[in-house]
Write a protein that holds these residues in place. Structure first.
Motif, PDB file in Angstrom:
ATOM      1  N   ALA A 361      28.672 -43.174  53.290  1.00  0.00           N
ATOM      2  CA  ALA A 361      27.985 -44.369  52.803  1.00  0.00           C
ATOM      3  C   ALA A 361      26.909 -44.822  53.787  1.00  0.00           C
ATOM      4  O   ALA A 361      25.801 -45.203  53.393  1.00  0.00           O
ATOM      5  CB  ALA A 361      28.990 -45.488  52.561  1.00  0.00           C
ATOM      6  N   ARG A 362      27.233 -44.794  55.076  1.00  0.00           N
ATOM      7  CA  ARG A 362      26.246 -45.167  56.087  1.00  0.00           C
ATOM      8  C   ARG A 362      25.046 -44.226  56.046  1.00  0.00           C
ATOM      9  O   ARG A 362      23.887 -44.654  56.141  1.00  0.00           O
ATOM     10  CB  ARG A 362      26.884 -45.156  57.483  1.00  0.00           C
ATOM     11  N   ARG A 363      25.319 -42.937  55.935  1.00  0.00           N
ATOM     12  CA  ARG A 363      24.240 -41.954  55.898  1.00  0.00           C
ATOM     13  C   ARG A 363      23.333 -42.191  54.693  1.00  0.00           C
ATOM     14  O   ARG A 363      22.106 -42.179  54.790  1.00  0.00           O
ATOM     15  CB  ARG A 363      24.828 -40.543  55.867  1.00  0.00           C
ATOM     16  N   HIS A 364      23.947 -42.415  53.550  1.00  0.00           N
ATOM     17  CA  HIS A 364      23.182 -42.639  52.330  1.00  0.00           C
ATOM     18  C   HIS A 364      22.319 -43.898  52.456  1.00  0.00           C
ATOM     19  O   HIS A 364      21.133 -43.887  52.105  1.00  0.00           O
ATOM     20  CB  HIS A 364      24.130 -42.772  51.133  1.00  0.00           C
ATOM     21  N   LEU A 365      22.892 -44.968  52.962  1.00  0.00           N
ATOM     22  CA  LEU A 365      22.133 -46.203  53.107  1.00  0.00           C
ATOM     23  C   LEU A 365      20.972 -46.023  54.071  1.00  0.00           C
ATOM     24  O   LEU A 365      19.837 -46.429  53.777  1.00  0.00           O
ATOM     25  CB  LEU A 365      23.050 -47.323  53.568  1.00  0.00           C
ATOM     26  N   LEU A 366      21.239 -45.406  55.218  1.00  0.00           N
ATOM     27  CA  LEU A 366      20.195 -45.226  56.215  1.00  0.00           C
ATOM     28  C   LEU A 366      19.039 -44.391  55.683  1.00  0.00           C
ATOM     29  O   LEU A 366      17.860 -44.759  55.833  1.00  0.00           O
ATOM     30  CB  LEU A 366      20.776 -44.553  57.467  1.00  0.00           C
ATOM     31  N   GLN A 367      19.367 -43.251  55.073  1.00  0.00           N
ATOM     32  CA  GLN A 367      18.321 -42.339  54.645  1.00  0.00           C
ATOM     33  C   GLN A 367      17.550 -42.868  53.441  1.00  0.00           C
ATOM     34  O   GLN A 367      16.482 -42.355  53.119  1.00  0.00           O
ATOM     35  CB  GLN A 367      18.928 -40.967  54.331  1.00  0.00           C
ATOM     36  N   SER A 368      18.067 -43.888  52.777  1.00  0.00           N
ATOM     37  CA  SER A 368      17.356 -44.526  51.667  1.00  0.00           C
ATOM     38  C   SER A 368      16.607 -45.772  52.128  1.00  0.00           C
ATOM     39  O   SER A 368      15.423 -45.943  51.831  1.00  0.00           O
ATOM     40  CB  SER A 368      18.338 -44.903  50.553  1.00  0.00           C
ATOM     41  N   LEU A 369      17.288 -46.643  52.866  1.00  0.00           N
ATOM     42  CA  LEU A 369      16.696 -47.920  53.252  1.00  0.00           C
ATOM     43  C   LEU A 369      15.487 -47.728  54.156  1.00  0.00           C
ATOM     44  O   LEU A 369      14.543 -48.531  54.111  1.00  0.00           O
ATOM     45  CB  LEU A 369      17.751 -48.783  53.957  1.00  0.00           C
ATOM     46  N   LEU A 370      15.467 -46.683  54.980  1.00  0.00           N
ATOM     47  CA  LEU A 370      14.368 -46.477  55.916  1.00  0.00           C
ATOM     48  C   LEU A 370      13.152 -45.832  55.269  1.00  0.00           C
ATOM     49  O   LEU A 370      12.172 -45.529  55.957  1.00  0.00           O
ATOM     50  CB  LEU A 370      14.845 -45.649  57.115  1.00  0.00           C
ATOM     51  N   GLN A 371      13.197 -45.604  53.958  1.00  0.00           N
ATOM     52  CA  GLN A 371      12.033 -45.158  53.199  1.00  0.00           C
ATOM     53  C   GLN A 371      11.423 -46.378  52.493  1.00  0.00           C
ATOM     54  O   GLN A 371      12.132 -47.330  52.154  1.00  0.00           O
ATOM     55  CB  GLN A 371      12.437 -44.110  52.162  1.00  0.00           C
ATOM     56  N   THR A 372      10.134 -46.337  52.243  1.00  0.00           N
ATOM     57  CA  THR A 372       9.480 -47.504  51.646  1.00  0.00           C
ATOM     58  C   THR A 372      10.001 -47.796  50.240  1.00  0.00           C
ATOM     59  O   THR A 372       9.975 -48.944  49.800  1.00  0.00           O
ATOM     60  CB  THR A 372       7.957 -47.316  51.593  1.00  0.00           C
ATOM     61  N   GLU A 373      10.479 -46.776  49.529  1.00  0.00           N
ATOM     62  CA  GLU A 373      10.986 -47.005  48.177  1.00  0.00           C
ATOM     63  C   GLU A 373      12.310 -47.753  48.180  1.00  0.00           C
ATOM     64  O   GLU A 373      12.700 -48.339  47.169  1.00  0.00           O
ATOM     65  CB  GLU A 373      11.121 -45.683  47.430  1.00  0.00           C
ATOM     66  N   GLY A 374      13.028 -47.712  49.283  1.00  0.00           N
ATOM     67  CA  GLY A 374      14.245 -48.494  49.414  1.00  0.00           C
ATOM     68  C   GLY A 374      15.469 -47.856  48.786  1.00  0.00           C
ATOM     69  O   GLY A 374      15.462 -46.691  48.371  1.00  0.00           O
ATOM     70  N   LEU A 375      16.528 -48.638  48.707  1.00  0.00           N
ATOM     71  CA  LEU A 375      17.832 -48.191  48.227  1.00  0.00           C
ATOM     72  C   LEU A 375      18.118 -48.781  46.852  1.00  0.00           C
ATOM     73  O   LEU A 375      18.306 -50.012  46.730  1.00  0.00           O
ATOM     74  CB  LEU A 375      18.924 -48.630  49.208  1.00  0.00           C
ATOM     75  N   PRO A 376      18.169 -47.960  45.803  1.00  0.00           N
ATOM     76  CA  PRO A 376      18.604 -48.469  44.491  1.00  0.00           C
ATOM     77  C   PRO A 376      20.085 -48.844  44.552  1.00  0.00           C
ATOM     78  O   PRO A 376      20.941 -48.016  44.843  1.00  0.00           O
ATOM     79  CB  PRO A 376      18.363 -47.279  43.553  1.00  0.00           C
ATOM     80  N   VAL A 377      20.378 -50.093  44.302  1.00  0.00           N
ATOM     81  CA  VAL A 377      21.738 -50.597  44.455  1.00  0.00           C
ATOM     82  C   VAL A 377      22.688 -49.926  43.467  1.00  0.00           C
ATOM     83  O   VAL A 377      23.826 -49.586  43.814  1.00  0.00           O
ATOM     84  CB  VAL A 377      21.765 -52.128  44.295  1.00  0.00           C
ATOM     85  N   ALA A 378      22.241 -49.713  42.226  1.00  0.00           N
ATOM     86  CA  ALA A 378      23.103 -49.098  41.225  1.00  0.00           C
ATOM     87  C   ALA A 378      23.507 -47.688  41.636  1.00  0.00           C
ATOM     88  O   ALA A 378      24.636 -47.256  41.395  1.00  0.00           O
ATOM     89  CB  ALA A 378      22.405 -49.077  39.867  1.00  0.00           C
ATOM     90  N   ASP A 379      22.594 -46.961  42.266  1.00  0.00           N
ATOM     91  CA  ASP A 379      22.898 -45.604  42.718  1.00  0.00           C
ATOM     92  C   ASP A 379      23.967 -45.639  43.801  1.00  0.00           C
ATOM     93  O   ASP A 379      24.923 -44.856  43.791  1.00  0.00           O
ATOM     94  CB  ASP A 379      21.621 -44.949  43.236  1.00  0.00           C
ATOM     95  N   TYR A 380      23.828 -46.560  44.742  1.00  0.00           N
ATOM     96  CA  TYR A 380      24.833 -46.701  45.789  1.00  0.00           C
ATOM     97  C   TYR A 380      26.184 -47.067  45.184  1.00  0.00           C
ATOM     98  O   TYR A 380      27.214 -46.491  45.547  1.00  0.00           O
ATOM     99  CB  TYR A 380      24.390 -47.767  46.788  1.00  0.00           C
ATOM    100  N   ARG A 381      26.183 -48.016  44.260  1.00  0.00           N
ATOM    101  CA  ARG A 381      27.432 -48.464  43.645  1.00  0.00           C
ATOM    102  C   ARG A 381      28.116 -47.327  42.896  1.00  0.00           C
ATOM    103  O   ARG A 381      29.335 -47.170  42.952  1.00  0.00           O
ATOM    104  CB  ARG A 381      27.142 -49.634  42.700  1.00  0.00           C
ATOM    105  N   ARG A 382      27.324 -46.515  42.224  1.00  0.00           N
ATOM    106  CA  ARG A 382      27.886 -45.396  41.467  1.00  0.00           C
ATOM    107  C   ARG A 382      28.532 -44.363  42.400  1.00  0.00           C
ATOM    108  O   ARG A 382      29.567 -43.792  42.092  1.00  0.00           O
ATOM    109  CB  ARG A 382      26.782 -44.738  40.634  1.00  0.00           C
ATOM    110  N   ARG A 383      27.926 -44.156  43.553  1.00  0.00           N
ATOM    111  CA  ARG A 383      28.436 -43.142  44.471  1.00  0.00           C
ATOM    112  C   ARG A 383      29.621 -43.625  45.303  1.00  0.00           C
ATOM    113  O   ARG A 383      30.519 -42.839  45.622  1.00  0.00           O
ATOM    114  CB  ARG A 383      27.324 -42.665  45.408  1.00  0.00           C
TER     115      ARG A 383
END
Length: 445
Positions: A361-383
């Motif tokens: 979960a930490r890896r997924h958040l980091l590699q998404s949040l540090l991009q300008t497009e950001g982290l889709p919350v629904a994708d995180y919740r699904r995973r």
């Protein structure tokens, strides 16, 4: 002025999580067939690592050595072929691997001569089964090794992106960074790259070099822009332990002044590239607005696996990150390369870190949040079965309080421009306590 209540902006570049200094010898040395059992093979990334350079830059803490005596590059490719054969056998035949992208990194892959680059491509294609002409293939290079015959091999074998480490177009700054090169040679290399017809050219530049000014930084930016590169990476200078610059660093230099200078050069570079029609992808990466698509911007390992071949490469599954041993000091690096070249049995994972649900979960958040497009919350919740605010509420509220989140709603988490500037401080804030402890306990060598 830098707000002293804020964390220092340059702490750790999170290009992968966990960092290799958190890896340890795997006590059971699991067989690769067991490591990859049950893992998807439908969209893998392939990375081949060449640990040789013609010179070691003063800022470099990569796993590489200077030069290759006698037939070392040939013997290294022999070992790479043995490893590829073992990995391909471990993947089995029930589901053939499908590769979504490939990369040759280092070190400097173009340290190899044209014939050796041909063999490197053959290993990727004929042993691993990657169709290099059908997928994005990125290759790292240096100006002095971008010869016409090498570039012709890469273009013919399907390279879609070439990343050139220039760092500065000012000769004095290059020398200050212990990267001896002449601008005339850099320009000649860029001309050969364009002549080769590789679709995407990336130019790496570094800010924060001793003696660099706003004017000289603008000079390098404009020199790079003259070539209309499809991508430009702007890297802050880090002085790492056991690197050339670290041996000469003045420990009395005010770190806060250096932070202030790097932040100013970052903002200058960002604003100049945006004004020239580039789009910001991350703190470091900028892409020309009309550049051809390349698939994933940077392999982020949120969902798919990666197979790394070579003594400095990492491999990722959903449950294990693994590699060979890691070092920076030249004698240690040479010893690891020599051991790799002598290895005959590549059927096991020997060095790595088990990845549980929290680390994933930490890896997924980091590699998404540090991009300008950001982290889709629904994708995180699904995973991961929960909202990221449930897992990381304290950290996210702190970011929001500092104005570092532009989007905080139910659909998207996205950094603000100020947050992007502090990416190298935000990333370490999401490291787990176990990873922090392992990194702190790592013995530098």
């Amino acid at each position: 002025m830098i707000d002293t209540a804020l964390p220092r902006p340059y702490q750790n570049y999170v290009y992968a999580y966990p960092h290799k200094t958190a890896y340890r010898p795997l006590p059971d040395r699991p067989a690769l067939a067991r490591v990859w059992a049950g893992e998807s093979r439908s969209a893998l990334s392939l990375y081949l690592h060449i640990p040789f350079c013609e010179v070691r830059c003063g800022f470099c803490n990569l796993f590489t050595r200077v030069g290759a005596p006698a037939d070392l590059t040939g013997r290294y490719l022999d070992a790479l072929a043995r490893q590829a054969t073992a990995v391909r056998a471990a993947l089995g035949e029930a589901e053939s691997p499908r590769f979504a992208n490939a990369a040759f990194g280092g070190g400097t892959p173009t340290f190899l001569d044209a014939g050796e680059l041909t063999r490197l491509c053959d290993i990727a294609e004929q042993i691993m089964g990657a169709d290099l002409r059908a997928i994005p293939l990125s290759v790292e290079a240096s100006p002095s090794t971008c010869t016409a015959d090498r570039l012709a091999v890469l273009a013919e074998r399907g390279a879609t992106r070439l990343s050139l480490g220039v760092q500065s177009f000012v000769d004095e700054e290059a020398r200050a960074a212990v990267r001896p090169q002449r601008r005339a040679d850099v320009e000649a290399a860029l001309g050969r790259i364009r002549d080769a017809g590789i679709p995407v050219l990336n130019i790496d530049l570094i800010y924060g070099i001793d003696g660099q000014t706003a004017a000289s930084w603008r000079h390098s930016l404009d020199a790079a822009l003259a070539w209309r590169p499809e991508e430009i990476y702007l890297y802050p200078l880090y002085v790492r332990p056991l690197t050339g610059l670290a041996r000469h660093a003045d420990l009395d230099v005010a770190e806060q002044d250096w932070d202030r200078e790097r932040l100013a050069r970052y903002a200058q570079g960002r604003d100049h590239l945006l004004a020239q029609g580039y789009q910001q992808v991350s703190m470091r990466m900028f892409r020309r607005g009309d550049a051809p698509p390349q698939g994933p911007d940077d392999y982020a390992c949120q969902t798919d696996g990666m197979i790394g071949l070579g003594c400095g490469a990492r491999s990722y599954t959903s449950r294990l990150h693994y590699s060979f041993d890691y070092a920076v000091e030249l004698r240690e690096v040479r010893g690891i390369i020599d051991s790799y070249v002598a290895t005959t049995d590549f059927g096991s994972a020997v060095h790595g870190r088990v990845i549980d649900g929290d680390e994933a979960a930490r890896r997924h958040l980091l590699q998404s949040l540090l991009q300008t497009e950001g982290l889709p919350v629904a994708d995180y919740r699904r995973r991961f079965g929960a909202d990221p605010w449930d897992h990381f509420g304290e950290q996210l509220h702190a970011l929001a309080g500092r104005g570092w989140l532009a989007e905080t709603g139910a659909e998207l988490l996205r950094l603000s421009p100020a947050g992007l500037a502090y990416s190298d401080a935000i990333g370490p804030g999401f490291f787990s306590p176990d990873v922090r402890a392992a990194m702190a306990a790592y013995e530098l060598r």
